[in-house]
Motif scaffolding. Structure first.
Motif, PDB file in Angstrom:
ATOM      1  N   GLU A 205       0.839  -1.241  -0.015  1.00  0.00           N
ATOM      2  CA  GLU A 205       0.080   0.000  -0.010  1.00  0.00           C
ATOM      3  C   GLU A 205       0.789   1.296   0.134  1.00  0.00           C
ATOM      4  O   GLU A 205       0.272   2.394  -0.297  1.00  0.00           O
ATOM      5  N   LEU A 206       2.263   1.231   0.252  1.00  0.00           N
ATOM      6  CA  LEU A 206       3.023   2.359   0.286  1.00  0.00           C
ATOM      7  C   LEU A 206       3.664   2.150  -1.061  1.00  0.00           C
ATOM      8  O   LEU A 206       4.865   2.038  -1.084  1.00  0.00           O
ATOM      9  N   THR A 207       2.959   2.515  -2.061  1.00  0.00           N
ATOM     10  CA  THR A 207       3.722   2.609  -3.531  1.00  0.00           C
ATOM     11  C   THR A 207       3.224   4.105  -4.089  1.00  0.00           C
ATOM     12  O   THR A 207       2.070   4.531  -4.006  1.00  0.00           O
ATOM     13  N   TYR A 208       4.434   4.822  -4.512  1.00  0.00           N
ATOM     14  CA  TYR A 208       4.091   6.284  -4.690  1.00  0.00           C
ATOM     15  C   TYR A 208       3.968   6.652  -6.320  1.00  0.00           C
ATOM     16  O   TYR A 208       4.302   7.794  -6.531  1.00  0.00           O
ATOM     17  N   THR A 209       3.713   5.882  -7.013  1.00  0.00           N
ATOM     18  CA  THR A 209       3.742   6.025  -8.252  1.00  0.00           C
ATOM     19  C   THR A 209       2.052   6.129  -8.700  1.00  0.00           C
ATOM     20  O   THR A 209       1.281   5.759  -7.828  1.00  0.00           O
ATOM     21  N   GLU A 210       2.001   6.596  -9.851  1.00  0.00           N
ATOM     22  CA  GLU A 210       0.594   6.588 -10.307  1.00  0.00           C
ATOM     23  C   GLU A 210      -0.298   5.165 -10.269  1.00  0.00           C
ATOM     24  O   GLU A 210      -1.379   5.188  -9.873  1.00  0.00           O
ATOM     25  N   ASP A 285      -7.413   6.178   6.062  1.00  0.00           N
ATOM     26  CA  ASP A 285      -6.232   6.017   6.942  1.00  0.00           C
ATOM     27  C   ASP A 285      -4.928   5.808   6.396  1.00  0.00           C
ATOM     28  O   ASP A 285      -4.181   6.239   6.473  1.00  0.00           O
ATOM     29  N   VAL A 286      -5.227   4.801   5.501  1.00  0.00           N
ATOM     30  CA  VAL A 286      -3.709   4.326   4.804  1.00  0.00           C
ATOM     31  C   VAL A 286      -3.392   5.446   3.746  1.00  0.00           C
ATOM     32  O   VAL A 286      -2.063   5.722   3.706  1.00  0.00           O
ATOM     33  N   LEU A 287      -4.462   6.047   3.230  1.00  0.00           N
ATOM     34  CA  LEU A 287      -4.053   6.997   2.280  1.00  0.00           C
ATOM     35  C   LEU A 287      -3.315   8.307   2.790  1.00  0.00           C
ATOM     36  O   LEU A 287      -2.733   9.014   2.374  1.00  0.00           O
ATOM     37  N   ASN A 288      -3.851   8.669   4.047  1.00  0.00           N
ATOM     38  CA  ASN A 288      -3.604   9.923   4.942  1.00  0.00           C
ATOM     39  C   ASN A 288      -1.900   9.581   5.114  1.00  0.00           C
ATOM     40  O   ASN A 288      -1.099  10.399   5.210  1.00  0.00           O
ATOM     41  N   MET A 289      -1.741   8.251   5.869  1.00  0.00           N
ATOM     42  CA  MET A 289      -0.213   8.061   6.132  1.00  0.00           C
ATOM     43  C   MET A 289       0.467   7.974   5.153  1.00  0.00           C
ATOM     44  O   MET A 289       1.705   8.380   5.020  1.00  0.00           O
ATOM     45  N   LYS A 290       0.214   7.451   3.927  1.00  0.00           N
ATOM     46  CA  LYS A 290       0.686   7.340   2.686  1.00  0.00           C
ATOM     47  C   LYS A 290       1.417   8.787   2.178  1.00  0.00           C
ATOM     48  O   LYS A 290       2.484   8.970   1.839  1.00  0.00           O
ATOM     49  N   GLU A 291       0.272   9.829   2.178  1.00  0.00           N
ATOM     50  CA  GLU A 291       0.442  11.131   1.852  1.00  0.00           C
ATOM     51  C   GLU A 291       1.675  11.826   2.779  1.00  0.00           C
ATOM     52  O   GLU A 291       2.789  12.427   2.106  1.00  0.00           O
ATOM     53  N   SER A 292       1.561  11.419   3.766  1.00  0.00           N
ATOM     54  CA  SER A 292       2.613  12.011   4.877  1.00  0.00           C
ATOM     55  C   SER A 292       3.974  11.235   4.572  1.00  0.00           C
ATOM     56  O   SER A 292       4.986  12.091   4.675  1.00  0.00           O
ATOM     57  N   TYR A 293       4.009  10.192   4.271  1.00  0.00           N
ATOM     58  CA  TYR A 293       5.317   9.391   4.055  1.00  0.00           C
ATOM     59  C   TYR A 293       5.704   9.872   2.638  1.00  0.00           C
ATOM     60  O   TYR A 293       7.168   9.973   2.533  1.00  0.00           O
ATOM     61  N   ASP A 294       5.069  10.215   1.836  1.00  0.00           N
ATOM     62  CA  ASP A 294       5.522  10.647   0.477  1.00  0.00           C
ATOM     63  C   ASP A 294       6.184  12.021   0.578  1.00  0.00           C
ATOM     64  O   ASP A 294       6.964  12.271  -0.033  1.00  0.00           O
ATOM     65  N   GLU A 295       5.469  12.882   1.500  1.00  0.00           N
ATOM     66  CA  GLU A 295       6.211  14.258   1.847  1.00  0.00           C
ATOM     67  C   GLU A 295       7.373  14.122   2.395  1.00  0.00           C
ATOM     68  O   GLU A 295       8.472  14.807   1.901  1.00  0.00           O
ATOM     69  N   ARG A 296       7.515  13.190   3.251  1.00  0.00           N
ATOM     70  CA  ARG A 296       9.027  13.075   4.001  1.00  0.00           C
ATOM     71  C   ARG A 296       9.916  12.236   2.585  1.00  0.00           C
ATOM     72  O   ARG A 296      11.170  12.865   2.942  1.00  0.00           O
ATOM     73  N   ARG A 297       9.431  11.465   2.172  1.00  0.00           N
ATOM     74  CA  ARG A 297      10.266  10.771   1.049  1.00  0.00           C
ATOM     75  C   ARG A 297      10.926  11.804  -0.115  1.00  0.00           C
ATOM     76  O   ARG A 297      12.216  12.018  -0.165  1.00  0.00           O
ATOM     77  N   ARG A 298       9.901  12.813  -0.445  1.00  0.00           N
ATOM     78  CA  ARG A 298      10.757  13.799  -1.363  1.00  0.00           C
ATOM     79  C   ARG A 298      11.629  14.767  -0.684  1.00  0.00           C
ATOM     80  O   ARG A 298      12.403  15.379  -1.114  1.00  0.00           O
ATOM     81  N   TYR A 299      11.335  15.196   0.768  1.00  0.00           N
ATOM     82  CA  TYR A 299      12.350  15.938   1.501  1.00  0.00           C
ATOM     83  C   TYR A 299      13.529  15.200   1.639  1.00  0.00           C
ATOM     84  O   TYR A 299      14.564  15.989   1.489  1.00  0.00           O
ATOM     85  N   LEU A 300      13.594  13.948   1.922  1.00  0.00           N
ATOM     86  CA  LEU A 300      14.768  13.196   2.109  1.00  0.00           C
ATOM     87  C   LEU A 300      15.490  13.272   0.965  1.00  0.00           C
ATOM     88  O   LEU A 300      16.907  13.410   0.793  1.00  0.00           O
ATOM     89  N   LEU A 301      14.993  12.947  -0.328  1.00  0.00           N
ATOM     90  CA  LEU A 301      15.533  12.858  -1.486  1.00  0.00           C
ATOM     91  C   LEU A 301      16.519  14.113  -1.756  1.00  0.00           C
ATOM     92  O   LEU A 301      17.503  14.229  -2.431  1.00  0.00           O
TER      93      LEU A 301
END
Length: 384
Positions: A205-210, A285-301
């Motif tokens: 469920e934590l996949t960040y592609t379209e 719930d899953v979608l909200n957490m995923k969106e937060s992870y995606d923000e962190r992912r882009r920040y770290l990159l």
């Protein structure tokens, strides 16, 4: 005294827990080492677990697990990944995804069978294979391929003793994913060589592609030779509930249940009732957490690129795997000095196999404020 098990004695302790144990006793330290969501389990899921206790549902379930839960899991895989399973024949509830991996290997392996394990990979695959009497055969995946398994790499390692291929995508520790196009040649080789595939999809469920996660079990001819492992720890932030599941061909599922009933009996009843609620009403719930992870992912990159620690873009899970080769230190040396000098824990890449040498794993299952402070400490460290 008589000797203990040679196989168990020779298994190395987890490279992840080593640094976690050190940092837990170090004041002001930050750990980016453990793959555990920083979110609380959604309240409506917790509340359902509490309600089950209030109703006195503290008894054993069937060995396979609650039928309602198994049906919801099958509904989930039909809805999300277009794969049809029968709850009564193909689904088993396990104590976390880790038990599912162990059960699948024990149900499939005879001593001397070879198990192909592409690395870097989750730390339990090689030990679990060894404990069954299998011969683990590792494939060193390459950074330039974004640590995806290629057809040529797999073909090179298949022998007449090969029985099982373990796939782990989205991947821990690299964050790599494999698309339908990536998996099709792997599936062809599995069918041609009569291999079973254990597909660990705990981060599906934590996949960040379209395009959403793609399961190899959905390809023609693969469902009958694939054991899918998944669970509730990552997507639903339910690590401590210890609940996973396996989806398998009926014959293999029966063997896994037989082993499970003697070793475990059944997964925790309270957790199972909570998981029914998670699957029925937890999409947001899953979608909200995923969106937060995606923000962190882009920040770290972006931060790692600016610091001079290149990493390919992780498109799944919640890990990033930057290279530290330019600093002239081994992964262990880098991680140890970073902890000593900056009180920041990461995991050395070689904890996940030899091909992880020269990299570190950073988990972004932490708040953005913690990540900012952690990256400031990394920047101060590498600037020296």
């Amino acid at each position: 005294m008589k000797s203990v098990s040679k196989v168990a004695d020779e298994i190395k302790p987890s490279g992840i827990r080593k640094f976690f144990d050190i940092v837990s006793e170090m004041p002001d330290a930050i750990s980016l080492g453990v793959g555990e969501p920083d979110f609380d389990t959604p309240w409506h899921v917790v509340d359902e677990g509490i309600y089950s206790l209030e109703q006195g549902r503290t008894y054993y379930t069937s060995n396979s697990g609650l039928m309602d839960l198994r049906q919801e899991i099958c509904n989930w895989y039909e809805r999300k990944y277009n794969i049809s399973y029968e709850a009564a024949k193909n689904c088993l509830i396990t104590v976390g995804g880790s038990e599912g991996i162990d059960l699948a290997l024990r149900a499939l392996i005879n001593p001397g069978d070879e198990v192909i394990i592409p690395e870097p990979s989750y730390v339990s695959y090689v030990p679990c294979a060894s404990l069954t009497g299998a011969v683990p055969v590792t494939i060193d995946l390459k950074n330039e391929n974004q640590f995806k398994l290629t057809e040529a790499e797999l073909a090179e390692h298949i022998t007449d003793k090969t029985k099982v291929l373990i796939l782990s995508y989205p991947n821990n520790p690299t964050g790599a994913i494999m698309t339908k196009e990536d998996l099709e040649p792997i599936a062809r080789l599995a069918i041609e060589n009569d291999l079973y595939v254990i597909s660990d999809e705990i981060y599906s469920e934590l996949t960040y592609t379209e395009e959403p996660h793609f399961s190899i079990a959905s390809l023609p001819g693969m469902k009958e030779r694939t054991i899918v492992i998944n669970g509730f720890s990552k997507a639903f932030a339910m690590t401590g509930w210890r609940l996973g599941y396996a989806l398998a061909p009926e014959k293999i599922a029966k063997l896994m249940i037989k082993i499970h009933q003697f070793c475990i009996m059944c997964a925790p009843t309270t957790s199972q009732y909570a998981a029914v609620e998670a699957l029925r009403n937890g999409d947001n719930d899953v979608l909200n957490m995923k969106e937060s992870y995606d923000e962190r992912r882009r920040y770290l990159l972006k931060r790692l690129e600016n610091i001079g620690m290149p990493a390919f873009e992780p498109l799944g899970a919640f890990y990033i795997f930057p290279s530290i080769q330019k600093f002239g230190m081994s992964s262990d040396e880098f991680a140890t000095k970073l902890l000593q000098e900056q009180k920041l824990a990461v995991v050395p890449g070689n904890a996940f196999g030899n091909s992880g040498e020269g990299f570190i794993r950073i988990s972004y299952a932490y708040s953005i404020d913690q990540l900012r402070e952690a990256l400031d400490r990394i920047e101060a460290f590498v600037s020296k």
